[in-house]
Motif scaffolding. Structure first.
Motif, PDB file in Angstrom:
ATOM      1  N   SER A  17     -22.591  43.893 -58.014  1.00  0.00           N
ATOM      2  CA  SER A  17     -23.180  44.508 -59.216  1.00  0.00           C
ATOM      3  C   SER A  17     -22.156  44.650 -60.342  1.00  0.00           C
ATOM      4  CB  SER A  17     -23.745  45.892 -58.876  1.00  0.00           C
ATOM      5  OG  SER A  17     -22.702  46.735 -58.447  1.00  0.00           O
ATOM      6  N   ARG A  18     -20.872  44.564 -60.005  1.00  0.00           N
ATOM      7  CA  ARG A  18     -19.813  44.753 -61.007  1.00  0.00           C
ATOM      8  C   ARG A  18     -19.623  43.485 -61.836  1.00  0.00           C
ATOM      9  NH1 ARG A  18     -13.356  44.495 -59.607  1.00  0.00           N
ATOM     10  NH2 ARG A  18     -12.637  45.103 -61.662  1.00  0.00           N
ATOM     11  N   GLU A  19     -19.797  43.584 -63.139  1.00  0.00           N
ATOM     12  CA  GLU A  19     -19.548  42.463 -64.055  1.00  0.00           C
ATOM     13  C   GLU A  19     -19.875  41.112 -63.393  1.00  0.00           C
ATOM     14  OE1 GLU A  19     -15.898  42.807 -66.646  1.00  0.00           O
ATOM     15  OE2 GLU A  19     -15.334  44.236 -65.090  1.00  0.00           O
ATOM     16  N   PHE A  74      -5.242  38.886 -49.334  1.00  0.00           N
ATOM     17  CA  PHE A  74      -5.182  40.108 -50.136  1.00  0.00           C
ATOM     18  C   PHE A  74      -5.658  39.865 -51.564  1.00  0.00           C
ATOM     19  CE2 PHE A  74      -2.021  43.659 -51.600  1.00  0.00           C
ATOM     20  CZ  PHE A  74      -3.076  44.546 -51.716  1.00  0.00           C
ATOM     21  N   ASN A  75      -6.691  40.613 -51.948  1.00  0.00           N
ATOM     22  CA  ASN A  75      -7.044  40.706 -53.365  1.00  0.00           C
ATOM     23  C   ASN A  75      -6.665  42.108 -53.823  1.00  0.00           C
ATOM     24  OD1 ASN A  75      -8.061  40.892 -55.909  1.00  0.00           O
ATOM     25  ND2 ASN A  75     -10.070  40.010 -55.430  1.00  0.00           N
ATOM     26  N   PRO A  76      -5.498  42.261 -54.444  1.00  0.00           N
ATOM     27  CA  PRO A  76      -5.054  43.606 -54.845  1.00  0.00           C
ATOM     28  C   PRO A  76      -5.815  44.147 -56.057  1.00  0.00           C
ATOM     29  CG  PRO A  76      -3.225  41.991 -54.782  1.00  0.00           C
ATOM     30  CD  PRO A  76      -4.499  41.228 -54.769  1.00  0.00           C
ATOM     31  N   THR A  80      -2.763  44.329 -58.660  1.00  0.00           N
ATOM     32  CA  THR A  80      -1.997  43.078 -58.821  1.00  0.00           C
ATOM     33  C   THR A  80      -0.991  43.213 -59.947  1.00  0.00           C
ATOM     34  OG1 THR A  80      -3.991  41.840 -58.262  1.00  0.00           O
ATOM     35  CG2 THR A  80      -2.233  40.598 -59.358  1.00  0.00           C
ATOM     36  N   HIS A  81      -1.458  43.856 -61.009  1.00  0.00           N
ATOM     37  CA  HIS A  81      -0.696  43.862 -62.255  1.00  0.00           C
ATOM     38  C   HIS A  81       0.204  45.090 -62.416  1.00  0.00           C
ATOM     39  CE1 HIS A  81      -3.811  40.901 -62.776  1.00  0.00           C
ATOM     40  NE2 HIS A  81      -4.752  41.836 -62.772  1.00  0.00           N
ATOM     41  N   THR A  82       0.187  45.965 -61.398  1.00  0.00           N
ATOM     42  CA  THR A  82       0.922  47.241 -61.549  1.00  0.00           C
ATOM     43  C   THR A  82       1.776  47.655 -60.351  1.00  0.00           C
ATOM     44  OG1 THR A  82      -0.906  48.535 -60.632  1.00  0.00           O
ATOM     45  CG2 THR A  82      -0.912  48.202 -63.030  1.00  0.00           C
ATOM     46  N   VAL A 100      -5.588  36.451 -53.443  1.00  0.00           N
ATOM     47  CA  VAL A 100      -6.879  35.906 -53.872  1.00  0.00           C
ATOM     48  C   VAL A 100      -7.406  36.701 -55.063  1.00  0.00           C
ATOM     49  CG1 VAL A 100      -9.311  35.571 -53.210  1.00  0.00           C
ATOM     50  CG2 VAL A 100      -7.506  35.109 -51.552  1.00  0.00           C
ATOM     51  N   HIS A 101      -7.960  35.993 -56.031  1.00  0.00           N
ATOM     52  CA  HIS A 101      -8.722  36.625 -57.114  1.00  0.00           C
ATOM     53  C   HIS A 101     -10.014  35.860 -57.300  1.00  0.00           C
ATOM     54  CE1 HIS A 101      -5.285  39.050 -58.138  1.00  0.00           C
ATOM     55  NE2 HIS A 101      -4.544  37.953 -58.071  1.00  0.00           N
ATOM     56  N   LEU A 102     -11.091  36.583 -57.462  1.00  0.00           N
ATOM     57  CA  LEU A 102     -12.376  35.920 -57.700  1.00  0.00           C
ATOM     58  C   LEU A 102     -12.376  35.196 -59.040  1.00  0.00           C
ATOM     59  CD1 LEU A 102     -13.650  39.152 -56.480  1.00  0.00           C
ATOM     60  CD2 LEU A 102     -14.990  37.214 -55.688  1.00  0.00           C
ATOM     61  N   SER A 103     -11.874  35.888 -60.057  1.00  0.00           N
ATOM     62  CA  SER A 103     -11.877  35.313 -61.407  1.00  0.00           C
ATOM     63  C   SER A 103     -10.585  34.525 -61.633  1.00  0.00           C
ATOM     64  CB  SER A 103     -11.984  36.437 -62.441  1.00  0.00           C
ATOM     65  OG  SER A 103     -10.837  37.271 -62.386  1.00  0.00           O
ATOM     66  N   ASN A 104     -10.607  33.678 -62.647  1.00  0.00           N
ATOM     67  CA  ASN A 104      -9.385  32.983 -63.043  1.00  0.00           C
ATOM     68  C   ASN A 104      -8.603  33.929 -63.956  1.00  0.00           C
ATOM     69  OD1 ASN A 104      -7.357  31.456 -64.079  1.00  0.00           O
ATOM     70  ND2 ASN A 104      -8.638  29.743 -64.721  1.00  0.00           N
ATOM     71  N   PHE A 111      -2.613  40.601 -69.969  1.00  0.00           N
ATOM     72  CA  PHE A 111      -1.991  41.456 -68.937  1.00  0.00           C
ATOM     73  C   PHE A 111      -2.340  41.024 -67.519  1.00  0.00           C
ATOM     74  CE2 PHE A 111      -5.618  43.876 -67.460  1.00  0.00           C
ATOM     75  CZ  PHE A 111      -6.488  43.939 -68.551  1.00  0.00           C
ATOM     76  N   ARG A 112      -3.430  40.252 -67.364  1.00  0.00           N
ATOM     77  CA  ARG A 112      -3.814  39.821 -66.003  1.00  0.00           C
ATOM     78  C   ARG A 112      -2.973  38.641 -65.515  1.00  0.00           C
ATOM     79  NH1 ARG A 112      -8.537  42.821 -64.912  1.00  0.00           N
ATOM     80  NH2 ARG A 112      -9.658  43.263 -66.827  1.00  0.00           N
ATOM     81  N   ARG A 113      -2.149  38.094 -66.403  1.00  0.00           N
ATOM     82  CA  ARG A 113      -1.315  36.945 -65.999  1.00  0.00           C
ATOM     83  C   ARG A 113      -0.100  37.385 -65.211  1.00  0.00           C
ATOM     84  NH1 ARG A 113      -1.607  33.492 -71.594  1.00  0.00           N
ATOM     85  NH2 ARG A 113      -3.877  33.490 -71.623  1.00  0.00           N
TER      86      ARG A 113
HETATM   87  C1  DQA Z   1      -9.421  40.541 -59.695  1.00  0.00           C
HETATM   88  C2  DQA Z   1      -8.736  40.332 -61.047  1.00  0.00           C
HETATM   89  C3  DQA Z   1      -8.033  41.596 -61.513  1.00  0.00           C
HETATM   90  O1  DQA Z   1      -7.403  41.388 -62.765  1.00  0.00           O
HETATM   91  C4  DQA Z   1      -9.032  42.729 -61.660  1.00  0.00           C
HETATM   92  O2  DQA Z   1      -8.376  43.925 -62.008  1.00  0.00           O
HETATM   93  C5  DQA Z   1      -9.890  42.915 -60.445  1.00  0.00           C
HETATM   94  C6  DQA Z   1     -10.350  41.741 -59.714  1.00  0.00           C
HETATM   95  C7  DQA Z   1     -10.258  39.316 -59.274  1.00  0.00           C
HETATM   96  O3  DQA Z   1     -10.596  39.234 -58.099  1.00  0.00           O
HETATM   97  O4  DQA Z   1     -10.579  38.465 -60.110  1.00  0.00           O
HETATM   98  O5  DQA Z   1     -10.286  44.023 -60.121  1.00  0.00           O
HETATM   99  O6  DQA Z   1      -8.417  40.734 -58.716  1.00  0.00           O
END
Ligand code: DQA
Length: 145
Positions: A17-19, A74-76, A80-82, A100-104, A111-113
């Motif tokens: 349901s999230r984004e 691990f999907n932190p 991940t960024h902190t 692992v990240h779902l999104s690119n 900041f997500r880089r």
């Molecule tokens: C995420 C990407 C992160 O930047 C974000 O904070 C998430 C999910 C991803 O799976 O794409 O919560 O890790």
């Protein structure tokens, strides 16, 4: 038989349901069930935890060492960024892991880089949605052969 631990960070309990345009419509339960089924099928054991609390993820990784976990997926999430603390835990236990990240994350905000994990991970998979976890599991099982 290998024991694989899959860890999901903050807000990933809301998957489905999230984004949905960013993270897709597959729920966390569905992801964990799919990974469990693959592990059972191949004679391996899957453990899973989602937590919104950094310290719980740290405790779980420390425990993984005593339990003889062979590999971590691990999907932190935002941590991940902190999180220097989680980075230090993974260095301390020295268990190979795939980030692992779902999104690119490279196609989103600047900041997500930055990741505190990518340079110490065995590998990184991002941008393939829920399928990324399956790709990570395949890579982990191949690595463990
Ligand atoms: C995420 C990407 C992160 O930047 C974000 O904070 C998430 C999910 C991803 O799976 O794409 O919560 O890790």
């Amino acid at each position: 038989m290998a024991t694989i631990l899959v860890l999901h960070g903050p807000n990933l309990n809301l998957l489905g349901s999230r984004e949905p345009a960013t993270y897709g419509t597959v729920s966390l339960d569905q992801i964990n069930t799919q990974l469990t089924d693959i592990c059972i099928d191949r004679g391996h054991h899957l453990l899973a935890l989602q937590s919104n609390a950094e310290y719980e993820l740290i405790d779980r990784i420390q425990e993984a060492k005593n339990e003889g976990v062979n590999y971590i997926i691990f999907n932190p999430a935002a941590l991940t960024h902190t999180s220097v603390a989680l980075r230090d835990t993974l260095l301390a236990v020295d268990i190979p892991f795939i980030e692992v990240h779902l999104s690119n994350v490279y196609a989103r905000e600047e900041f997500r880089r930055r990741s505190f994990f990518s340079d110490i991970a065995r590998g990184v998979i991002c941008g393939f949605g829920a399928k990324g976890y399956v790709l990570a599991l395949e890579a982990a099982l191949e690595d463990l052969k």
